[in-house]
Write a protein that holds these residues in place. Structure first.
Motif, short mmCIF file in Angstrom:
data_model
loop_
_atom_site.label_atom_id
_atom_site.label_comp_id
_atom_site.label_asym_id
_atom_site.label_seq_id
_atom_site.Cartn_x
_atom_site.Cartn_y
_atom_site.Cartn_z
N LEU A 186 44.69 25.54 41.15
CA LEU A 186 46.02 26.17 41.48
C LEU A 186 45.95 27.49 41.36
CD1 LEU A 186 48.63 25.36 42.05
CD2 LEU A 186 49.17 25.13 39.79
N SER A 187 45.14 28.17 40.64
CA SER A 187 45.08 29.72 40.34
C SER A 187 44.56 30.38 41.62
CB SER A 187 44.49 30.01 39.10
OG SER A 187 44.84 29.27 38.14
N GLU A 188 43.36 29.79 42.21
CA GLU A 188 42.76 30.39 43.36
C GLU A 188 43.60 30.38 44.51
OE1 GLU A 188 38.29 29.31 41.85
OE2 GLU A 188 39.53 27.73 42.93
N LEU A 189 44.48 29.46 44.55
CA LEU A 189 45.42 29.43 45.74
C LEU A 189 46.73 29.97 45.51
CD1 LEU A 189 45.23 25.51 46.19
CD2 LEU A 189 43.87 27.30 47.61
N HIS A 190 47.01 30.04 44.33
CA HIS A 190 48.38 30.63 44.18
C HIS A 190 48.42 32.26 43.51
CE1 HIS A 190 51.90 31.02 41.31
NE2 HIS A 190 52.50 30.65 42.28
N ASP A 191 47.37 32.58 42.90
CA ASP A 191 47.47 33.61 42.09
C ASP A 191 47.40 35.10 43.03
OD1 ASP A 191 48.12 32.70 39.73
OD2 ASP A 191 46.32 33.16 38.87
N GLU A 192 47.76 36.11 42.52
CA GLU A 192 47.83 37.41 43.57
C GLU A 192 46.21 37.95 43.63
OE1 GLU A 192 50.05 40.26 41.60
OE2 GLU A 192 51.52 38.98 40.97
N LEU A 193 45.84 38.24 44.65
CA LEU A 193 44.40 38.69 45.10
C LEU A 193 44.06 39.35 44.08
CD1 LEU A 193 44.60 38.50 48.94
CD2 LEU A 193 43.53 36.85 47.53
N ASP A 194 44.45 40.20 43.43
CA ASP A 194 43.82 41.40 42.70
C ASP A 194 43.49 40.79 41.37
OD1 ASP A 194 46.42 41.35 41.98
OD2 ASP A 194 46.31 43.49 41.53
N LYS A 195 44.07 39.44 40.85
CA LYS A 195 44.13 38.91 39.82
C LYS A 195 42.86 37.80 39.51
CE LYS A 195 47.15 36.58 36.45
NZ LYS A 195 48.64 36.20 36.39
N GLU A 196 42.09 38.24 38.62
CA GLU A 196 41.04 37.39 38.35
C GLU A 196 41.31 35.83 38.25
OE1 GLU A 196 39.53 37.45 33.86
OE2 GLU A 196 39.56 39.52 34.65
N PRO A 197 40.54 35.01 38.83
CA PRO A 197 40.85 33.49 38.67
C PRO A 197 40.69 32.80 37.58
CG PRO A 197 38.94 33.90 39.79
CD PRO A 197 39.36 35.21 39.75
N PHE A 198 41.42 31.89 37.32
CA PHE A 198 41.25 31.21 36.02
C PHE A 198 40.12 30.33 36.11
CE2 PHE A 198 46.19 31.22 36.02
CZ PHE A 198 46.06 32.39 35.00
N GLU A 199 39.37 29.89 35.01
CA GLU A 199 38.11 29.20 34.70
C GLU A 199 38.58 27.58 35.43
OE1 GLU A 199 36.67 29.21 30.91
OE2 GLU A 199 35.93 31.11 31.09
N ASP A 200 37.69 26.87 35.99
CA ASP A 200 37.86 25.76 36.24
C ASP A 200 37.87 24.87 35.03
OD1 ASP A 200 35.71 26.17 39.04
OD2 ASP A 200 37.92 26.13 39.12
N GLY A 201 38.56 23.77 35.13
CA GLY A 201 38.53 22.98 34.12
C GLY A 201 38.60 21.37 34.55
#
Length: 1164
Positions: A186-201
């Motif tokens: 969800l983070s990779e689809l939703h977060d701002e582009l300059d923000k590092e993505p969360f880890e997969d879980g």
């Protein structure tokens, strides 16, 4: 995802490394938002021509590396640059690209037939022939080849990294059926582009335990594994196991005793039990992928490790002993044959031992040779068995004169009518005969026990098991009816016992119609050797060719022995892989392409051999039947339990089951256990219960999503809702505490003391307000929530951890006060640590701290403040992380708690970062690979690590650590002093009462101190003693203080004035306007008017401190009424000064103020 168009050059592409998502500056980047640290790299292709000009293999690969998007591939690419990543596979490894177009016109040109890459159309995404890596790093996942699989497709007409549904997203890691793919988070689809993505879980509960993952990897790696279909794998095994030796040597005797009707009823009853169990087995087996382990796997994954672990062990043992039982049955038949031709080697018992030992060695050889050989042997034995059954039925239609004297007179209505009713002899009853027959109906789990060796367990287990029950049931009924219709109960075997003419009229037996008189059998005890009642080998006599029946008996015993010899190690191997019983791990190892449990075979062989050498199985046989029945009962109960829990995860594809029928099946199994043998049933239940208690005590670290969890949730939800509909009553009041601990292990004394009086009594929530200047990382908050909740559980602290993000402490406290809890399970008491360093930092922190107390009263909460003179917060001490790290590692984690607050900010402040704070202070979790000690210990909090020497602690830190552990120890014979100065509803008295009820505090006596007048001291003491006795609260002493209002010592008053001097407004020394501006900007300042107005109250706090030092300096704990300050009238600095002067230089002190509603009552 669009951006200004540009074409990355080949040199830029070739400069990218395999891990370019970790290196932001790895060469020129196209303009536009390209998240360098994401596993999804966005490339913009401007023109179709750009796809073909001057491409190296590297750039070619990277232009066509996939997005995780989509589900079917583009059409095979054509043209010079269309090869999707063959040459540049290594270069593109681990990266995902979305091939995008900037505008529709360029998209059209790209899609036109004239364009060189005509197969690459707008929205198509393609996948390179490389492995897909998750961004967690290290876990390999696999991909589908774009040319052969429809994995990536155009997602609804435009490019997106959002993925369409795909089965590979739902696989467990290294699942045997295929490769796992990771969907975009969800983070990779939703977060701002300059923000590092969360880890997969992993999704909830999807991760495998290490043993499961190892097993799954073995399953993936193995080539040429033998897998069986439903006929060879289940039907054949079940039929062979159900058709035991009973069919040939006991069925006729059962008909003789019970008659045709009751015999059919016995078969029907047994079949009902096995059919219900078969339906339940089918339901569980079709509720998700089934691995090896048979009954153990089905029960443990449904009901949890406690039931599964207990039943798995006895089920494996029962199968091992069943090998001995069947082999001894075979050996006894062989010995009878040898005795018939006078060829015994020694004597009956020793011959059984010799033949049994040779047989079990041969069976072991077949099993160890591999499942394929074992399956071939089973097919051969089934053919022999079926031939024997047909041989019997054919024989019943061929009456021979020579067999008539032995009772076989051919089909006749008179014989059938005579045998219709029961004729119980030698003390037999219906239930005793049923007990003898029922073991012949067991064996329905023979197919399920090798579930790991089935090609499709979900199809094979229901189809094979139920069909086997049907076929065997029909055959048993056929044999019962046919034997009862053509054979009489008693026959002499003497052809001369014919009926003379004069006695024919008096003869009523069915044999008389055929000219035989067997009436002597009823008069002479044991005079007859033939007939249903007397001859166990009657089926052999009736059959067309006697030796075939003997071969059938051999086949039935050997096939059942072989099935049990295979089942026991398979079940035991699955049990050992789950590591439920420590020390049995050595039997988990498998060998060869089929992962054969050779060590388990040897163990089973040893157990079987031991019981074969006993050669007397009349005692052990009912225990085995009871072990099997216990397994059946639990399988039925599993289906009922799962249906009752109403979990969304319970959705078997086999629909022909009913929860109430399954419950009836479970009860039936238990009843049958006691019918067969009551003492064996009791022993089975005791063993299962003992193993259940052991596994429950050991608490294996597994999470299988069992129905026990689902039902616990269901009951908790139901009871919480039910509780919400009931009005509160003073008799049921419980202190439900919101404890501002910050990280739960940063203020151990606060946690331990509150837990002492809330454990098993009331709710405890560890509140943690996370503040900071950077944007809140909610994924990190959720991770911390899970980690610290696990820490609390490991530490045996019955509490919940509830962190919140807020702009400041006051806002965070409001969030928690309003939103913490659920329904009636909401806090009613706020617990804070005293702010020891209130004079050192920013006074606005004091304003926030006091406002939290005021707001707790606004929300009708009680307030409790704990003060230790050494302080509470130990989070700044290096090395206090041993507790969390050791416990996290025991559950497979390597996160530890590290130092977070170098300035020792505040004991009350809930981990608010100081001005020196780094980003670490918002998350005291760092990856640390040392200290592989996996043992979970709860005490002491600080352990010195020999491998990593830390700096020696200074004196104050050493004292702080010792003080932080004081409530973990047993409190000696001392006192808890209760200074109940003001009536707050009774909370000040209830908390010490609850404390002294606990084991650690039970030796402490309660002393009560109250205020009073000097001339009424005795009266006040008696009144308080009466009240306490009505409350049923034990006390050792009551002290009435008549001198509270005496003026305190001058040096103490001057010390107080000196303490508050820096915080005074001194409005008389400045203009009114300036004074008001200063008061507005610094609301905590004390006005001269306020100081004078509350002079008496100030003196009272100073005087109380003097009295506390005089009376309670040796107490283990002081519990005292918290002084109140009127909101808006008393400044926070003055209130803080009151609390400071009241509680300084004392033993641990708990300042308590209830919400002035009664929490104690003397009414029943």
């Amino acid at each position: 995802m669009s951006a200004p168009s540009s074409t990355p050059s080949a040199s830029a592409e070739s400069a990218a490394t395999d891990y370019d998502f970790l290196a932001p500056d790895a060469g020129p980047k196209p303009p536009g938002p390209t998240p360098s640290q994401s596993r999804f790299q966005v490339d913009i292709v401007a023109e179709a021509a750009g796809a073909t000009e001057d491409k190296s293999p590297t750039s070619d690969a990277s232009t066509t590396v996939p997005s995780i998007d989509a589900a079917t591939p583009a059409a095979p690419l054509e043209g010079p640059g269309a090869n999707p990543g063959v040459g540049g596979g290594e270069e593109a490894k681990g990266r995902f690209r979305v091939v995008n177009f900037a505008d529709p016109s360029e998209a059209e040109s790209a899609a036109s037939p004239e364009a060189p890459g005509e197969g690459l159309q707008n929205g198509d995404t393609v996948m390179s022939e490389t492995s897909l890596h998750s961004s967690t790093g290290g876990q390999h996942h696999y991909h589908y080849d774009t040319h052969t699989h429809t994995y990536y497709m155009r997602t609804f007409g435009h490019n997106t990294i959002d993925a369409v549904p795909n089965i590979d997203f739902y696989r467990q890691t290294a699942a045997p059926l295929g490769e796992k793919l990771i969907r975009p988070t969800l983070s990779e689809l939703h977060d701002e582009l300059d923000k590092e993505p969360f880890e997969d879980g992993f999704a909830n509960g999807d991760e495998l335990t290490p043993p499961e993952e190892a097993a799954a990897k073995e399953a993936v790696d193995s080539k040429g594994v033998v897998k069986f279909g439903w006929v060879k794998g289940v039907l054949v095994r079940c039929m062979l196991n159900i058709w035991g030796v009973m069919l040939f040597i006991r069925m006729s005797w059962i008909v003789g005793q019970s008659g045709i009707v009751l015999s059919c009823l016995i078969v029907a009853m047994a079949t009902v039990v096995t059919t219900i169990t078969g339906l339940s087995t089918s339901a569980i087996a079709t509720n998700g992928f089934v691995r090896g382990g048979g009954a153990y796997y089905l029960i443990s994954r449904s009901l949890g490790p406690e039931f599964g672990g207990s039943i798995g062990l006895i089920f494996a043992f029962a199968n091992a002993v069943a090998v001995a039982m069947y082999v001894v049955g075979f050996a006894e038949t062989v010995v009878e044959l040898l005795a018939g031709v006078d060829a015994l080697m020694t004597d009956n018992v020793n011959d059984v031992r010799i033949i049994g030992t040779i047989t079990v060695i041969l069976l072991l050889g077949i099993s160890v040779a591999g499942m394929e050989w074992e399956a071939k042997a089973q097919i051969f034995l089934l053919i022999v068995l079926i031939a024997a059954i047909f041989n019997y039925f054919i024989g019943t239609f061929i009456p021979l004169k020579s067999k008539e004297s032995m009772g076989f007179l051919g089909y006749d209505g008179t014989i059938m009518w005579e045998n219709m009713g029961p004729d119980f002899r030698k003390g037999e009853t219906f239930f005793s005969v049923f007990a003898i027959f029922f073991p012949a109906a067991t064996g329905i789990l023979a197919g399920a026990n090798i579930s790991g060796d089935l090609a499709d367990p979900q199809l094979a287990i229901p189809r094979g098991t139920l069909l086997a029950i049907l076929i065997t049931g029909i055959v048993y009924l056929g044999v019962a009816v046919s034997t009862g219709s053509c054979i009489v109960r008693d026959a002499t075997g003497n052809a001369n016992d014919t009926v003379s003419a004069q006695f024919l009229t008096n003869c009523t037996d069915a044999a008389c119609r055929f000219g035989y008189d067997f009436s002597s059998c009823k008069t002479v005890e044991g005079g007859c050797r033939y007939g249903l009642q007397n001859d166990f080998q009657v089926m052999s006599m009736v059959s067309g060719f006697g030796p075939v029946i003997t071969a059938g008996i051999f086949s039935a015993t050997l096939s059942s022995a072989l099935a049990s010899l295979v089942s026991a190690p398979k079940v035991f191997q699955a049990l050992c892989k789950d590591n439920i019983y420590p020390g049995l791990g050595m039997f988990a190892k498998g060998y060869g392409k089929n992962n054969e449990p050779l060590r388990g075979y040897i163990l089973t062989f040893g157990i079987a051999l031991a019981f074969i050498l006993i050669a007397e199985l009349n005692i052990i046989a009912p225990i085995i039947s009871n072990f099997f029945l216990a397994s059946y009962a639990l399988i039925n109960f599993s289906v009922f339990h799962a249906s009752l829990a109403n979990s969304p995860g319970w959705r078997p594809s086999f629909k022909y089951y009913n929860m109430w029928v399954s419950l009836a099946g479970a009860i039936l199994c238990c009843v049958v256990m006691f019918v067969i043998n009551w003492w064996a049933a009791l022993m089975t239940n005791v063993i299962v219960l003992a193993l259940f208690i052991y596994v429950s005590y050991k608490k294996p670290d597994v999470n299988w999503g069992s129905s026990t969890q689902a039902l616990t949730y269901h009951q908790a939800l139901t009871h919480t809702l039910h509780l919400s509909g009931v009005e509160d009553h003073v008799k049921n009041f419980r202190p439900q505490c919101l404890v501002m601990t910050g990280y739960p292990n940063s203020r151990p004394a606060l946690l331990d003391l509150v837990h002492s009086f809330t454990k098993n009594v009331g709710l405890m929530i560890c509140g943690h307000i996370r503040t900071g200047y950077r944007r809140p990382n909610f994924k990190e908050l959720a991770t911390d929530q899970a980690r610290y909740q696990r820490w609390l559980l490991k530490n045996e602290t019955k509490a919940f951890y509830s962190p919140v993000f807020a702009e400041d402490m006051r806002q965070g406290a409001q969030y928690l006060l309003q939103a913490a809890g659920l329904g009636r399970l909401k806090p009613n008491t706020l617990v804070l640590g005293f702010k020891n360093d209130w004079r050192d930092g920013d006074m606005m922190n004091v304003e926030t701290y006091i406002s939290m107390i005021h707001e707790s009263f606004d929300y009708q909460f009680g307030a409790v403040i704990l003060r230790l003179k050494e302080g509470l917060d130990v989070s700044h001490i290096q090395g206090q992380d041993e507790l969390l790290s050791s416990q996290e590692k025991s559950s497979g984690m390597k996160d530890v708690i590290v130092s977070i607050d170098t300035s020792k900010d505040s004991d009350a402040d809930s981990s608010k970062p100081s001005s020196k704070a780094t980003s670490l202070q918002n998350s005291p979790a760092m990856q640390k690979d040392e200290d592989e000690d996996g043992k979970a210990t709860t005490q002491p909090l600080l352990k010195k690590d020999k491998k990593s020497p830390t700096a020696p602690l200074n004196v104050s830190d050493q004292r702080l650590l010792e003080a932080s552990q004081q409530f973990q120890k047993k409190q000696g014979k001392s006192t808890v002093d209760v200074w109940w100065l003001f009536d707050d509803g009774g909370l000040t008295l209830l908390i010490p009462y609850l404390l002294t009820n606990k084991k650690r505090w039970k030796d402490c006596k309660i002393r009560v101190f109250i205020g009073g007048k000097i001339n009424r001291i005795d009266h006040d003491r008696r009144a308080m003693a009466t009240l306490l006795s009505k409350f049923r609260i034990d006390f050792s002493d009551i002290t009435v203080l008549g001198d509270i209002n005496t003026k305190p010592k001058k040096e103490h008053v001057s010390a107080f004035e000196e303490m508050v001097e820096p915080y005074r407004l001194k409005e008389d020394d400045m203009e009114q306007e300036a004074a008001e501006r200063l008061k507005d900007s610094e609301p905590w300042r004390i006005t001269d008017n306020e100081l004078e107005l509350y002079r008496a109250k100030t003196n009272r706090q100073i005087r109380l401190n003097e009295l506390l030092k005089e009376h309670s300096s040796t107490a283990n704990l002081i519990v005292m009424s918290l002084p109140l300050a009127r909101k808006g009238a008393v400044s926070s600095a003055l209130y803080m000064a009151w609390l400071e002067v009241l509680s300084k230089d004392l033993p641990p002190i708990l300042l308590v103020r209830g919400n002035h509603q009664s929490v104690l009552t003397f009414y029943s």
